[in-house]
Write an enzyme that holds these catalytic residues in place. Structure first.
Site, PDB file in Angstrom:
ATOM      1  N   HIS A  20       0.838  -1.207   0.000  1.00  0.00           N
ATOM      2  CA  HIS A  20       0.000   0.000   0.000  1.00  0.00           C
ATOM      3  C   HIS A  20       0.869   1.252   0.000  1.00  0.00           C
ATOM      4  O   HIS A  20       0.630   2.201  -0.747  1.00  0.00           O
ATOM      5  CB  HIS A  20      -0.888   0.062   1.250  1.00  0.00           C
ATOM      6  N   LYS A  44     -17.666  -6.994   6.975  1.00  0.00           N
ATOM      7  CA  LYS A  44     -16.362  -7.559   7.324  1.00  0.00           C
ATOM      8  C   LYS A  44     -16.035  -7.286   8.781  1.00  0.00           C
ATOM      9  O   LYS A  44     -16.468  -6.305   9.357  1.00  0.00           O
ATOM     10  CB  LYS A  44     -15.261  -6.944   6.441  1.00  0.00           C
ATOM     11  N   SER A 131      -3.066  -8.656   3.355  1.00  0.00           N
ATOM     12  CA  SER A 131      -3.378  -8.573   4.786  1.00  0.00           C
ATOM     13  C   SER A 131      -3.479  -9.958   5.403  1.00  0.00           C
ATOM     14  O   SER A 131      -3.003 -10.185   6.511  1.00  0.00           O
ATOM     15  CB  SER A 131      -4.678  -7.806   4.996  1.00  0.00           C
TER      16      SER A 131
END
Length: 166
Positions: A20, A44, A131
């Protein structure tokens, strides 16, 4: 035609990774202002809550004078419009993201034809970073040096603390 070129880079940033940050670094050089939009998805269960994700992203983007961080829920195109921008930046990993990002770009174009999507290809060293991968590594490795290959050093203490409580 606006003289100020603002772009928006959206994501969950749960947590922000070196991949990122690499996209942010490159995009910040291309646009006058880069807004990092941290998305809230009610479906989520993030590792970090919204305020923690904002704090981590603000910490690691502090060196970039033209980067601002904000939070949004709902459609990314609505957030881009709200930021008075017409450019959405997306980072893509060539083997895993291309089809999904293309589909999203087409949907976004139908929702707002005035918003252009700019794809920045992930650097080779970050094409595998996700992630879920770093959460796996953090859960089984005590070596901060290993985590530092995937996340900014400022994120490691927060990640370690969350993994202990998760």
């Amino acid at each position: 035609m606006p003289t100020q070129r603002t772009a928006v880079y959206t994501g969950s940033f749960d947590p922000i990774t070196l991949g990122h940050l690499h996209i942010i670094d490159r995009a910040a050089k291309l646009f006058d202002t880069l807004v990092i939009g941290i998305g809230i998805n009610a479906d989520k269960r993030p590792l970090f809550d919204t305020s923690q994700r904002v704090a981590l992203v603000e910490t690691v983007t502090r060196p970039f004078e033209n980067v601002v961080v904000d939070v949004f829920s709902g459609l990314a195109v609505d957030f881009v419009r709200k930021m008075n921008a017409h450019i959405m930046v997306r980072g893509i990993r060539p083997l895993t993201d291309t089809a999904g990002e293309f589909t999203m770009m087409m949907a976004n174009h139908q929702l707002d034809p005035g918003i252009e999507t700019v794809f920045l290809m992930a650097d080779e060293q970050y094409t595998h970073v996700s992630s879920s991968l770093l959460k796996q590594i953090a859960s089984v490795s005590d070596d901060d040096g290993q985590l530092a290959k995937f996340v900014p050093s400022q994120v490691i203490p927060a990640l370690r603390a969350r993994m202990k409580n998760h």
